[in-house]
Design an enzyme around this catalytic site. Structure first.
Site, PDB file in Angstrom:
ATOM      1  N   GLY A  34      22.780 100.680 -51.138  1.00 47.74           N
ATOM      2  CA  GLY A  34      21.536 100.654 -50.362  1.00 47.74           C
ATOM      3  C   GLY A  34      21.747 100.478 -48.871  1.00 47.74           C
ATOM      4  O   GLY A  34      20.816 100.648 -48.082  1.00 47.74           O
ATOM      5  N   GLN A  90       4.335  89.886 -32.834  1.00 45.10           N
ATOM      6  CA  GLN A  90       4.828  88.517 -33.090  1.00 45.10           C
ATOM      7  C   GLN A  90       5.523  88.024 -31.824  1.00 45.10           C
ATOM      8  O   GLN A  90       6.730  87.798 -31.802  1.00 45.10           O
ATOM      9  CB  GLN A  90       5.790  88.510 -34.280  1.00 45.10           C
ATOM     10  CG  GLN A  90       5.126  88.851 -35.606  1.00 45.10           C
ATOM     11  CD  GLN A  90       6.083  88.625 -36.768  1.00 45.10           C
ATOM     12  OE1 GLN A  90       6.748  87.601 -36.848  1.00 45.10           O
ATOM     13  NE2 GLN A  90       6.155  89.598 -37.669  1.00 45.10           N
ATOM     14  N   HIS A 122       2.711  95.967 -26.979  1.00 46.82           N
ATOM     15  CA  HIS A 122       1.476  95.208 -27.213  1.00 46.82           C
ATOM     16  C   HIS A 122       1.143  94.327 -26.009  1.00 46.82           C
ATOM     17  O   HIS A 122      -0.008  94.267 -25.578  1.00 46.82           O
ATOM     18  CB  HIS A 122       1.628  94.379 -28.491  1.00 46.82           C
ATOM     19  CG  HIS A 122       0.386  93.636 -28.832  1.00 46.82           C
ATOM     20  ND1 HIS A 122      -0.809  94.289 -29.060  1.00 46.82           N
ATOM     21  CD2 HIS A 122       0.125  92.324 -28.951  1.00 46.82           C
ATOM     22  CE1 HIS A 122      -1.751  93.390 -29.316  1.00 46.82           C
ATOM     23  NE2 HIS A 122      -1.204  92.194 -29.254  1.00 46.82           N
ATOM     24  N   ASP A 159     -11.495  95.426 -28.623  1.00 50.41           N
ATOM     25  CA  ASP A 159     -11.402  94.026 -28.182  1.00 50.41           C
ATOM     26  C   ASP A 159     -11.055  94.018 -26.693  1.00 50.41           C
ATOM     27  O   ASP A 159     -10.634  95.036 -26.126  1.00 50.41           O
ATOM     28  CB  ASP A 159     -10.409  93.208 -29.018  1.00 50.41           C
ATOM     29  CG  ASP A 159      -8.986  93.747 -28.945  1.00 50.41           C
ATOM     30  OD1 ASP A 159      -8.585  94.266 -27.881  1.00 50.41           O
ATOM     31  OD2 ASP A 159      -8.276  93.655 -29.964  1.00 50.41           O
ATOM     32  N   LYS A 183     -13.518  90.565 -30.507  1.00 54.45           N
ATOM     33  CA  LYS A 183     -12.971  90.614 -31.872  1.00 54.45           C
ATOM     34  C   LYS A 183     -12.383  89.257 -32.249  1.00 54.45           C
ATOM     35  O   LYS A 183     -11.800  88.574 -31.419  1.00 54.45           O
ATOM     36  CB  LYS A 183     -11.860  91.666 -31.934  1.00 54.45           C
ATOM     37  CG  LYS A 183     -11.181  91.748 -33.294  1.00 54.45           C
ATOM     38  CD  LYS A 183     -10.110  92.824 -33.316  1.00 54.45           C
ATOM     39  CE  LYS A 183      -8.768  92.285 -32.891  1.00 54.45           C
ATOM     40  NZ  LYS A 183      -7.689  93.278 -32.975  1.00 54.45           N
ATOM     41  N   ARG A 185      -9.958  87.752 -35.482  1.00 58.51           N
ATOM     42  CA  ARG A 185      -9.258  88.052 -36.737  1.00 58.51           C
ATOM     43  C   ARG A 185      -8.866  86.746 -37.423  1.00 58.51           C
ATOM     44  O   ARG A 185      -8.284  85.863 -36.792  1.00 58.51           O
ATOM     45  CB  ARG A 185      -7.985  88.869 -36.471  1.00 58.51           C
ATOM     46  CG  ARG A 185      -7.314  89.345 -37.776  1.00 58.51           C
ATOM     47  CD  ARG A 185      -5.926  89.893 -37.521  1.00 58.51           C
ATOM     48  NE  ARG A 185      -5.911  91.084 -36.709  1.00 58.51           N
ATOM     49  CZ  ARG A 185      -6.026  92.337 -37.188  1.00 58.51           C
ATOM     50  NH1 ARG A 185      -6.153  92.539 -38.467  1.00 58.51           N
ATOM     51  NH2 ARG A 185      -5.984  93.362 -36.360  1.00 58.51           N
ATOM     52  N   ASP A 210      -7.520 102.113 -28.591  1.00 59.59           N
ATOM     53  CA  ASP A 210      -6.733 100.890 -28.786  1.00 59.59           C
ATOM     54  C   ASP A 210      -5.252 101.235 -28.627  1.00 59.59           C
ATOM     55  O   ASP A 210      -4.876 102.407 -28.660  1.00 59.59           O
ATOM     56  CB  ASP A 210      -7.004 100.307 -30.176  1.00 59.59           C
ATOM     57  CG  ASP A 210      -6.840  98.786 -30.205  1.00 59.59           C
ATOM     58  OD1 ASP A 210      -6.270  98.222 -29.251  1.00 59.59           O
ATOM     59  OD2 ASP A 210      -7.269  98.162 -31.194  1.00 59.59           O
TER      60      ASP A 210
HETATM   61  C1  R5P Z   1      -4.720  93.785 -31.334  1.00 62.05           C
HETATM   62  O1  R5P Z   1      -4.708  93.027 -30.396  1.00 62.05           O
HETATM   63  C2  R5P Z   1      -4.391  95.224 -31.202  1.00 62.05           C
HETATM   64  O2  R5P Z   1      -4.760  95.721 -29.970  1.00 62.05           O
HETATM   65  C3  R5P Z   1      -5.049  96.050 -32.295  1.00 62.05           C
HETATM   66  O3  R5P Z   1      -6.453  95.980 -32.123  1.00 62.05           O
HETATM   67  C4  R5P Z   1      -4.728  95.564 -33.659  1.00 62.05           C
HETATM   68  O4  R5P Z   1      -3.396  95.182 -33.739  1.00 62.05           O
HETATM   69  C5  R5P Z   1      -5.040  96.622 -34.680  1.00 62.05           C
HETATM   70  O5  R5P Z   1      -4.692  96.137 -35.938  1.00 62.05           O
HETATM   71  P1  R5P Z   1      -5.481  96.594 -37.241  1.00 62.05           P
HETATM   72  O6  R5P Z   1      -5.544  98.073 -37.264  1.00 62.05           O
HETATM   73  O7  R5P Z   1      -4.662  96.010 -38.359  1.00 62.05           O
HETATM   74  O8  R5P Z   1      -6.826  95.946 -37.191  1.00 62.05           O
END
Ligand code: R5P
Length: 283
Positions: A34, A90, A122, A159, A183, A185, A210
């Site tokens: 693997g 992360q 990000h 967001d 937003k 989460r 996004d």
């Molecule tokens: C978050 O801050 C990012 O900009 C995206 O909005 C997010 O990571 C999207 O993740 P998902 O499609 O899982 O909601």
């Protein structure tokens, strides 16, 4: 020489075209137990540009191997282009004893390269985790290219963190307004709750923009609101179309008319390339 990771072959080819550099034919094999073996059997250049999206753990291993392989093959200068950097979200420790995974990955990659190019990470501050020079490219403007003619468009960030990207696409498109939703989460369940702004959407084309669509929860929650409020068409555009699991179905079910992504992650919706913007920092 442009050296593609297995998941970034189209982007690497586009980058070879853009820069006039040759494209290496890397190989991607596995041993019976693997373990991966990525290699560059035919390689003759002292400069290598490894292009590899790290959208899975296997992709990280492959990238480390390709960095090492090009040095073995004689490359003296290695640039590593990471069109999509996994683990970038992360970027902090989420609790006692938990790693800063983005930092761990960045340190590992830094050992095999002279320079890194990141595309729409990000958070741009992720660059600080690398121990070699990093070019951070904001590629969102290319998302305007495949957009159809829009009626009274609103470019909406799902967001607040994505408002810069929405503004970039609006500017590149050349007309429209921008706005954002709030937003929240739930870290345990992953459920997303959006608090809409009072932007009028009735009878308008809305482009939700996004950096990434991963599970599709963020976008589909926002799309629900927009459809309820009478948007004529809702288009979804992102730089990184991760589209994990049933994300595409979620978006379609919510009412997305068109889904647009770039080739930082190669998917069927990757209709526009970031190669021209990446090429701009290579020359
Ligand atoms: C978050 O801050 C990012 O900009 C995206 O909005 C997010 O990571 C999207 O993740 P998902 O499609 O899982 O909601």
């Amino acid at each position: 020489m442009i050296v593609p990771g297995s998941r970034s072959q189209l982007l690497a080819a586009a980058l070879a075209d853009e820069t006039g550099r040759p494209l290496a034919t890397a190989t991607y094999d596995r041993f019976p137990d693997g373990e991966a073996l990525a290699a560059v059997p035919e390689f003759d250049d002292d400069e290598a540009v490894v292009v590899a999206a790290t959208d899975s753990d296997e992709a990280w291993v492959e990238l480390l191997q390709l960095q090492d392989a090009v040095r073995e093959a004689g490359a003296e200068h290695v640039t590593t282009v990471i069109p999509y950097m996994g683990y970038a979200r992360q970027d902090e420790s989420f609790g006692a004893g938990q790693p800063v995974s983005a930092r761990a990955m960045a340190r590992a990659v830094s050992t095999g390269t002279d320079r890194v190019v990141l595309v729409t990470p990000h958070e741009p501050t992720i660059a600080d985790f690398y121990t070699v020079p990093v070019d951070v490219i904001e590629a969102a403007s290319v998302l305007a290219e495949p957009l159809p003619a829009l009626d009274d468009p609103l470019f909406l960030a799902p967001d607040e963190g994505a408002i810069d990207i929405a503004e970039t696409v609006e500017t590149a498109y050349g007309e429209g307004e921008t706005d954002y939703f709030e937003k929240r989460r739930d870290r345990e369940t992953g459920d997303v709750e959006v608090t809409p702004s009072d932007a009028p959407v009735d009878g308008r084309d809305v482009v939700i923009v996004d950096d990434i669509v991963a599970t599709g929860s963020t976008m589909s929650e926002a799309v629900d609101v927009l459809v309820d409020r009478g948007a004529t068409r809702v288009l979804a555009a992102c730089v990184h179309p991760m589209l994990a699991g049933n994300a595409v179905t979620k978006l379609r079910a919510a009412g997305v008319d068109t889904l647009i992504g770039t080739d930082t992650i190669e998917r069927s919706c990757s209709v526009v390339s970031v190669a021209p913007v990446v090429a701009g920092v290579l020359d």
